[in-house]
Motif scaffolding. Structure first.
Motif, PDB file in Angstrom:
ATOM      1  N   VAL A 489      -8.569  28.641  12.616  1.00  0.00           N
ATOM      2  CA  VAL A 489      -9.106  29.788  11.871  1.00  0.00           C
ATOM      3  C   VAL A 489      -8.284  30.040  10.616  1.00  0.00           C
ATOM      4  CG1 VAL A 489      -9.530  32.269  11.982  1.00  0.00           C
ATOM      5  CG2 VAL A 489     -10.100  30.837  13.931  1.00  0.00           C
ATOM      6  N   LYS A 490      -6.980  29.911  10.711  1.00  0.00           N
ATOM      7  CA  LYS A 490      -6.119  30.099   9.542  1.00  0.00           C
ATOM      8  C   LYS A 490      -6.394  29.049   8.485  1.00  0.00           C
ATOM      9  CE  LYS A 490      -1.227  30.359   8.229  1.00  0.00           C
ATOM     10  NZ  LYS A 490       0.179  30.272   8.719  1.00  0.00           N
ATOM     11  N   LEU A 491      -6.568  27.791   8.910  1.00  0.00           N
ATOM     12  CA  LEU A 491      -6.862  26.718   7.958  1.00  0.00           C
ATOM     13  C   LEU A 491      -8.230  26.916   7.315  1.00  0.00           C
ATOM     14  CD1 LEU A 491      -6.013  23.999   6.736  1.00  0.00           C
ATOM     15  CD2 LEU A 491      -7.058  22.880   8.696  1.00  0.00           C
ATOM     16  N   LEU A 492      -9.218  27.329   8.083  1.00  0.00           N
ATOM     17  CA  LEU A 492     -10.552  27.566   7.534  1.00  0.00           C
ATOM     18  C   LEU A 492     -10.531  28.687   6.507  1.00  0.00           C
ATOM     19  CD1 LEU A 492     -13.603  27.055   7.581  1.00  0.00           C
ATOM     20  CD2 LEU A 492     -13.769  28.594   9.542  1.00  0.00           C
ATOM     21  N   THR A 493      -9.795  29.746   6.789  1.00  0.00           N
ATOM     22  CA  THR A 493      -9.702  30.862   5.848  1.00  0.00           C
ATOM     23  C   THR A 493      -8.959  30.452   4.578  1.00  0.00           C
ATOM     24  OG1 THR A 493      -9.647  32.374   7.735  1.00  0.00           O
ATOM     25  CG2 THR A 493      -8.991  33.260   5.610  1.00  0.00           C
ATOM     26  N   GLU A 494      -7.939  29.632   4.719  1.00  0.00           N
ATOM     27  CA  GLU A 494      -7.150  29.200   3.560  1.00  0.00           C
ATOM     28  C   GLU A 494      -7.939  28.236   2.679  1.00  0.00           C
ATOM     29  OE1 GLU A 494      -4.018  29.004   0.924  1.00  0.00           O
ATOM     30  OE2 GLU A 494      -4.291  30.355   2.654  1.00  0.00           O
ATOM     31  N   LEU A 495      -8.687  27.306   3.280  1.00  0.00           N
ATOM     32  CA  LEU A 495      -9.427  26.327   2.493  1.00  0.00           C
ATOM     33  C   LEU A 495     -10.628  26.941   1.789  1.00  0.00           C
ATOM     34  CD1 LEU A 495      -9.392  23.163   4.796  1.00  0.00           C
ATOM     35  CD2 LEU A 495      -7.887  23.737   2.901  1.00  0.00           C
ATOM     36  N   ARG A 496     -11.072  28.095   2.233  1.00  0.00           N
ATOM     37  CA  ARG A 496     -12.149  28.772   1.533  1.00  0.00           C
ATOM     38  C   ARG A 496     -11.759  29.142   0.105  1.00  0.00           C
ATOM     39  NH1 ARG A 496     -17.319  30.195   1.859  1.00  0.00           N
ATOM     40  NH2 ARG A 496     -16.850  32.379   1.524  1.00  0.00           N
ATOM     41  N   LYS A 497     -10.457  29.313  -0.129  1.00  0.00           N
ATOM     42  CA  LYS A 497      -9.979  29.676  -1.460  1.00  0.00           C
ATOM     43  C   LYS A 497      -9.750  28.454  -2.333  1.00  0.00           C
ATOM     44  CE  LYS A 497      -7.375  33.359   0.864  1.00  0.00           C
ATOM     45  NZ  LYS A 497      -6.013  33.913   1.113  1.00  0.00           N
TER      46      LYS A 497
END
Length: 599
Positions: A489-497
């Motif tokens: 979840v942290k990686l998905l949120t970070e890659l959205r940016k």
């Protein structure tokens, strides 16, 4: 200059003038159709207006694709990129705003306007991809093969230290087989064939004799020979007449496309017309200073085509600079690629392995797309072209394209989620990262370091395709937390940016809000029904016929459609292949195994 060279130049100039004439006519048609297709009054007054506009945009892009194949100049390249950009803006900002009821009438409106669904299928070559991305793609394939070989040598070296080598095994096994020459082999085969033919004739004579005895016993009365001859002749003439009439009927149906053979032939013919999709990757490099400013609207594109209408003199064309002078390679990014390959986060599939699983060769269908509370039924390939493939491919050209979107593919096992995800990444030659729970359980590097490496690579490369697999573990009925789930979840949120394309694969759309809100579009790959199922079966048979693996052609498609009524796309294709074609070894599930074997 020889006569043959003059003839070739004249043919090229005629083809160029024809493409530019068709382009002018298509762009003028788009300008006349106007932009207000989303207004309810305009759609009610002319329901076929959105379909006409979509077909014109697709034709414009394909004509520019053909023109750039003939005339590779900076002006043609800029016009091609501008047409592709305008298509993306039209599809996402105008066409997707139509009501779902209007989109469901696509088949009826196509029949009303007199053009087939083939005119609404976007198929382009890879000429719009930046040359530097083509070079980096080939370089990373070679680097991955070298790393795979090193890993195999290392594994063999470690195995040789722990087990007994083959040289220590005593060769005590004696072969009992005797070698035969070619004449002896031929004699054995011929003898077996003669025995088989003799037995076949013997059993045939016994069957004929038994039928004659049965006929004589059943009649019990004498038969007039003249009447028997007349009856036999009349039956024979009727049989031959019906056979000839049936032959003429089948030939007529095949020419009109009313039979299965005619339908498969028409599908194969439509595929052959889109030959540009199979072009080899041979990009021309032009420096940014030679590229004119791109047009930003249809009116500007119309003026742009008129300004560059005349074919340039081939003797005055300037050769493009050498390929190596414009190549850019970042050593730091390539080191990150090597680390992610060893961690098995990146698996670059060899084009030789992917030749049967190209994005344009996958069978498209109507899917359900949800975005911002709106639901639409659209063509899958056209939507992925406009939302994922083309924006990704246009990003290295420094054009103001639509921002990168993130999509969630929802479907059962075998519905085609992985096939479309791999096909999109391969179409735009992007580096594909595959994120799953299994990735964080390997011991090549720590989880924190792996997370940082993926984030740094995506940020530095700027041309990544990130796939999050098995997201059904975040279903709302699975509330159990774990460190790996938190990392994903942290990686998905970070890659959205970051500047990348994100694709999620899940078997359910009922996910937790932290994961579901990270995706702009949710695409549901349902079981094909109605015309989609018939199209899936017909296109599968046509593809096997082109591959020369079709054993026989079915008489009707209704029985196949009825037998696969509850199957999804992958299961339907598997059943059709099992019954009508030779076994195909290349499947989506074992693509990585074949690539490892190839390495």
């Amino acid at each position: 200059m020889s006569l043959s060279n003059n003839h070739v130049l004249n043919v090229e100039q005629n083809c160029t003038s024809f493409c530019k004439g068709q382009l002018l006519e298509t762009v003028q048609n788009l300008v006349n159709l106007g932009d207000g297709i989303t207004k309810s009054k305009a759609v009610r007054k002319n329901p076929s207006l959105p379909i006409k506009r979509l077909a014109a945009f697709i034709k414009m892009c394909q004509l520019y694709d053909e023109l750039y194949y003939i005339e590779k100049t900076p002006a043609t390249l800029v016009g091609f990129l501008a047409s592709v950009k305008l298509f993306c803006e039209f599809y996402l900002r105008s066409y997707m705003r139509l009501s779902d009821a209007s989109m469901k009438q696509t088949d009826q409106l196509c029949m009303k306007e007199g053009f087939s669904m083939h005119n609404l299928q976007m198929v382009l070559s890879s000429q719009f991809i930046h040359p530097n991305r083509v070079y980096l793609r080939g370089k990373r394939i070679e680097d991955e093969e070298a790393l795979r070989v090193q890993m195999l040598f290392r594994e063999e070296f470690q195995r040789a230290q722990t087990i007994v080598t083959e040289l220590d095994i005593a060769m005590d096994i004696a072969l009992d087989t005797a070698e035969l020459d070619i004449d002896e082999y031929c004699t054995i085969i011929q003898s077996a064939e003669r025995i088989y033919q003799a037995l076949s004739r013997y059993f045939h004579l016994i069957a004929v004799k038994q039928k004659a005895l049965d006929l004589r016993a059943s009649e019990g009365v004498e038969v007039d020979p003249i009447k028997a001859i007349v009856k036999v002749q009349s039956i024979t003439r009727g049989h031959l007449a019906r056979k000839q009439a049936d032959h003429f009927r089948r030939e007529e149906h095949q020419r009109l496309g009313l039979s299965i053979d005619g339908l498969l032939s028409s599908i194969s013919k439509d595929r052959k017309t889109t030959f540009l999709k199979d072009l080899p990757l041979n990009q021309h490099c032009f420096p940014d200073s030679d590229l004119p400013p791109p047009p930003r609207s249809l009116n500007e594109l119309d003026e742009y085509i008129r300004d560059h209408y005349f074919t340039p003199d081939p003797l005055k064309l300037i050769d493009p600079p050498p390929q190596g002078s414009l190549r850019k390679v970042d050593g730091y990014v390539e080191n990150l690629v090597a680390e992610l390959i060893l961690a098995e986060a990146i698996k670059i599939i060899d084009p030789a392995v992917m030749q049967h699983w190209k994005f344009d060769d996958l069978i498209t269908m109507s899917v359900l797309v949800k975005t911002r509370g709106k639901t639409s039924h659209v063509d899958l390939r056209n939507f992925l072209y406009a939302s994922m493939v083309l924006p990704m491919a246009l990003s290295p050209w420094k054009l103001d394209v639509t921002r990168h979107a993130s999509i969630l593919l929802v479907g059962d096992a075998g519905s085609g989620k992985t096939a479309w995800s791999v096909g999109m990444a391969e179409k735009c030659l992007a580096t594909r990262l595959r994120i799953s729970r299994k990735l964080f359980t390997r011991k090549f590097m720590g989880r924190k370091r792996l997370l940082e490496t993926i984030t740094q690579f995506v940020h530095q490369d700027g041309y990544s395709f990130v796939e999050f697999d098995r997201l059904e573990m975040f279903a709302t009925n699975k509330n159990r937390k774990s460190p790996i789930k938190t990392l994903i979840v942290k990686l998905l949120t970070e890659l959205r940016k970051r500047h990348c394309q994100i694709v999620g694969l899940s078997r359910t759309a009922d996910l937790i809000p932290d994961v579901l809100t990270a995706f702009d579009y949710v695409i549901t790959l349902r079981n094909p029904v109605g015309i989609d199922r018939y199209s899936l079966i017909a296109q599968t048979l046509a593809a096997r016929q082109d591959q020369e693996t079709l054993l026989r052609t079915p008489k009707r498609l209704f029985e196949i459609s009825k037998a696969t009524k509850k199957a999804n796309a992958g299961e339907t294709i598997a059943k059709v292949d099992a019954k009508f074609s030779k076994p195909i070894t290349t499947t989506v599930s074992n693509v990585h195994k074949m690539q490892m074997k190839h390495s």
